[in-house]
Every structure is written in C-alpha cells, then in structure tokens.
Scaffold this motif. Structure first.
Motif, PDB file in Angstrom:
ATOM      1  N   ALA A   1     -58.254  44.831  31.362  1.00  0.00           N
ATOM      2  CA  ALA A   1     -57.588  45.313  30.312  1.00  0.00           C
ATOM      3  C   ALA A   1     -57.833  44.439  29.079  1.00  0.00           C
ATOM      4  O   ALA A   1     -57.820  43.181  29.317  1.00  0.00           O
ATOM      5  N   SER A   2     -57.704  44.984  27.934  1.00  0.00           N
ATOM      6  CA  SER A   2     -57.916  44.008  26.639  1.00  0.00           C
ATOM      7  C   SER A   2     -57.077  44.807  25.570  1.00  0.00           C
ATOM      8  O   SER A   2     -57.129  46.055  25.314  1.00  0.00           O
ATOM      9  N   PRO A   3     -56.383  44.060  24.524  1.00  0.00           N
ATOM     10  CA  PRO A   3     -55.751  44.608  23.529  1.00  0.00           C
ATOM     11  C   PRO A   3     -56.483  45.125  22.528  1.00  0.00           C
ATOM     12  O   PRO A   3     -56.291  45.992  22.004  1.00  0.00           O
ATOM     13  N   ALA A   4     -57.646  44.767  22.269  1.00  0.00           N
ATOM     14  CA  ALA A   4     -58.912  45.332  21.539  1.00  0.00           C
ATOM     15  C   ALA A   4     -59.113  46.858  22.000  1.00  0.00           C
ATOM     16  O   ALA A   4     -59.169  47.818  21.068  1.00  0.00           O
ATOM     17  N   PHE A   5     -59.203  46.978  23.257  1.00  0.00           N
ATOM     18  CA  PHE A   5     -59.318  48.502  23.864  1.00  0.00           C
ATOM     19  C   PHE A   5     -57.998  49.440  23.495  1.00  0.00           C
ATOM     20  O   PHE A   5     -57.935  50.607  23.029  1.00  0.00           O
ATOM     21  N   THR A   6     -56.666  48.687  23.540  1.00  0.00           N
ATOM     22  CA  THR A   6     -55.499  49.404  23.348  1.00  0.00           C
ATOM     23  C   THR A   6     -55.594  49.798  21.660  1.00  0.00           C
ATOM     24  O   THR A   6     -55.185  50.793  21.441  1.00  0.00           O
ATOM     25  N   GLN A   7     -55.949  48.800  20.806  1.00  0.00           N
ATOM     26  CA  GLN A   7     -56.090  49.068  19.376  1.00  0.00           C
ATOM     27  C   GLN A   7     -57.114  50.201  19.246  1.00  0.00           C
ATOM     28  O   GLN A   7     -56.762  51.374  18.223  1.00  0.00           O
TER      29      GLN A   7
ATOM     30  N   TYR B   1     -66.914  44.792  24.003  1.00  0.00           N
ATOM     31  CA  TYR B   1     -66.962  45.957  22.995  1.00  0.00           C
ATOM     32  C   TYR B   1     -67.026  45.310  21.741  1.00  0.00           C
ATOM     33  O   TYR B   1     -66.228  44.446  21.324  1.00  0.00           O
ATOM     34  N   GLN B   2     -68.154  45.772  20.960  1.00  0.00           N
ATOM     35  CA  GLN B   2     -68.298  45.123  19.474  1.00  0.00           C
ATOM     36  C   GLN B   2     -68.500  46.424  18.478  1.00  0.00           C
ATOM     37  O   GLN B   2     -69.858  46.852  18.288  1.00  0.00           O
ATOM     38  N   PRO B   3     -67.537  46.510  17.611  1.00  0.00           N
ATOM     39  CA  PRO B   3     -68.077  47.578  16.305  1.00  0.00           C
ATOM     40  C   PRO B   3     -69.003  46.834  15.591  1.00  0.00           C
ATOM     41  O   PRO B   3     -69.093  45.567  15.493  1.00  0.00           O
TER      42      PRO B   3
END
Length: 261
Positions: A101-107, A209-211
């Motif tokens: 899990a990652s906060p970036a995925f939640t965001q 994950y990199q936008p």
C-alpha cells in the motif's frame, strides 16, 4: 538469431551461408552484424486500437478484495490488456498493514473520482478504460476497441525505459501520462484484520508510480519520455513497465503500453 563471424584463413574453404563471402559481400555481412548489435534489446509498439486498461484499487485488509484480485490475475491470459493493481493504505489502520500500500495510490484513487464517475472511494474498485465499473465481475474487457488517438513506442536501454508518444490527427493537443511498474507472483499470509488466516496471491502489483506533467503535442514530432525504475528487477517477481497516456484536460486514457523485459 545472429550467426557468429567465421574466421578466414588461407587454404580454408568456407561454405555459404555459414560464412560471409569475401570482398563486398563480407563488408555487407559485417555491417549487418553491427546493425544487429546496435538494435535495442527490448522494444514494444502500441497497436492501431486503444489497449484495454484495467485499474484495480485494492487492499489486503479488505475481505471483499481477494475475489477482485483473482479476477485481475486471470487477465494474464490477455497480453493485449494493460492492468494495474493499486493497493491503497486506508485499510492499514484497521488491523493489517498492506506491504504494497502507498498513500500515493490512495491519493490517486481520490483524484480519479472526477474522471471515472465514482461517487466515493471504495475497495475493490475496478476502473476499465477510465470508467468506474461496479459490475467488474462480469465485465467484458476489451470487447469493443476504439481507434487510438496516439501511438506509443517503448524501448529498454540499459537502466532507462525510453518512450516516443506520437499524436494522431484526432488527438488532443494537451497530453499527459504516467509510468507504473508492476510485479507478478506475490503472496502474503495475512495474520490480522478482515482476511486473518488467508493467504493472498497478487499480480499486476504497482510498485512504482510516476506521473508525467502535461505537454503540448504536435502531430509531426513525437514526444520523448524517459523513466528509470528505482529498484532492480527481481527474477522471483517478473515485472512490467507500463506507460499510460491521457488527455490532459479530461484525464481520460488515450493509449497504454506495457514492456515486459
């Protein structure tokens, strides 16, 4: 497969095509070998139609998620599908901490509500081609494919993944993208929370994950992008590097491509 160069010695007869002929033919053979050496070791190119894109928002702490995880894993038989499993972290405080899990995925899940039509964040959430699909268990992934507005070429060059994104005649003039590294074959023995005592198998797990920020596309010059995965590939967990190109204004996916080498 490239044939090794033969050694030319006086008095030795070399059969054709085992060796290159002397003179100009030999020079042509050498040029061919050098061209083969210069070619990228690993490349991929998108097709004329949009690739089916499936995003799963899941968690090891969610008792209804394993069924969706299994459904996603079944897509491994579909090489045309680009699939991404984002493990969110808001279940972590409820008894079991999901190691993926990652906060970036939640965001990301929260930000995508405006794009995919979901009224709230939930798990398991399946998004197919940018649209929230609560009926995911019987969704026909990729049944109808629209013509792609952009094309993607990926190549693996040492530590870098290079991309060329070319806009078609109907493409938006403002594009954006994101990179995602996915891994396969993970297994977790859950010891607490809603899935206590259950062993979970995971595929398409997003590890990076990199936008990519928006750019103004031109129909004559491809946009060049480059990405370097942070971690080395793990033979026990094969990975893919995925690039998804989106319309910068609407957030809708326009094309996706995975590189598995």
């Amino acid at each position: 497969m490239r044939q090794p160069l033969s050694i030319l010695r006086a008095g030795v007869s070399l059969p054709w095509p085992a060796g290159c002929l002397l003179g100009l033919a030999a020079a042509a053979c050498l040029i061919g070998v050098e061209s083969a050496r210069a070619a990228p070791a690993c490349t991929a190119r998108s097709g004329a139609a949009m690739a089916p894109l499936v995003e799963l928002y899941t968690s090891e702490g969610c008792s209804s998620c394993p069924a969706a995880d299994r459904w996603l894993s079944a897509l491994k038989s579909r090489p045309d599908v680009v699939a991404l499993a984002f493990h969110v972290d808001y279940w972590d405080r409820l008894g079991w901490r999901d190691r993926f899990a990652s906060p970036a995925f939640t965001q990301r899940q929260a930000q995508q509500q405006a794009v995919n039509g979901a009224r709230f964040a939930y798990t398991p959430q399946v998004v197919i081609d940018g649209r929230d699909r609560k009926d995911w268990w019987h969704a026909s992934v990729g049944a109808e494919r629209a013509a792609a507005a952009v094309s993607i070429e990926l190549s693996h060059d040492g530590e870098h993944i290079n991309a060329a994104v070319t806009s078609g005649a109907d493409a938006s003039l403002r594009l954006a993208a994101y990179w995602a590294v996915t891994e396969f074959g993970h297994r977790s023995a859950v010891k607490a929370g809603e899935n206590e005592g259950v062993t979970l198998d995971h595929d398409y797990v997003v590890r990076e994950y990199q936008p990519v920020g928006a750019w103004s596309a031109t129909r004559t010059t491809p946009q060049r992008l480059s990405f370097s995965p942070a971690g080395a590939a793990d033979a026990a967990h094969p990975r893919k590097v995925n690039l998804v190109v989106i319309d910068a204004a609407s957030g809708r996916p326009l094309q996706a491509l995975a590189l598995g080498c």
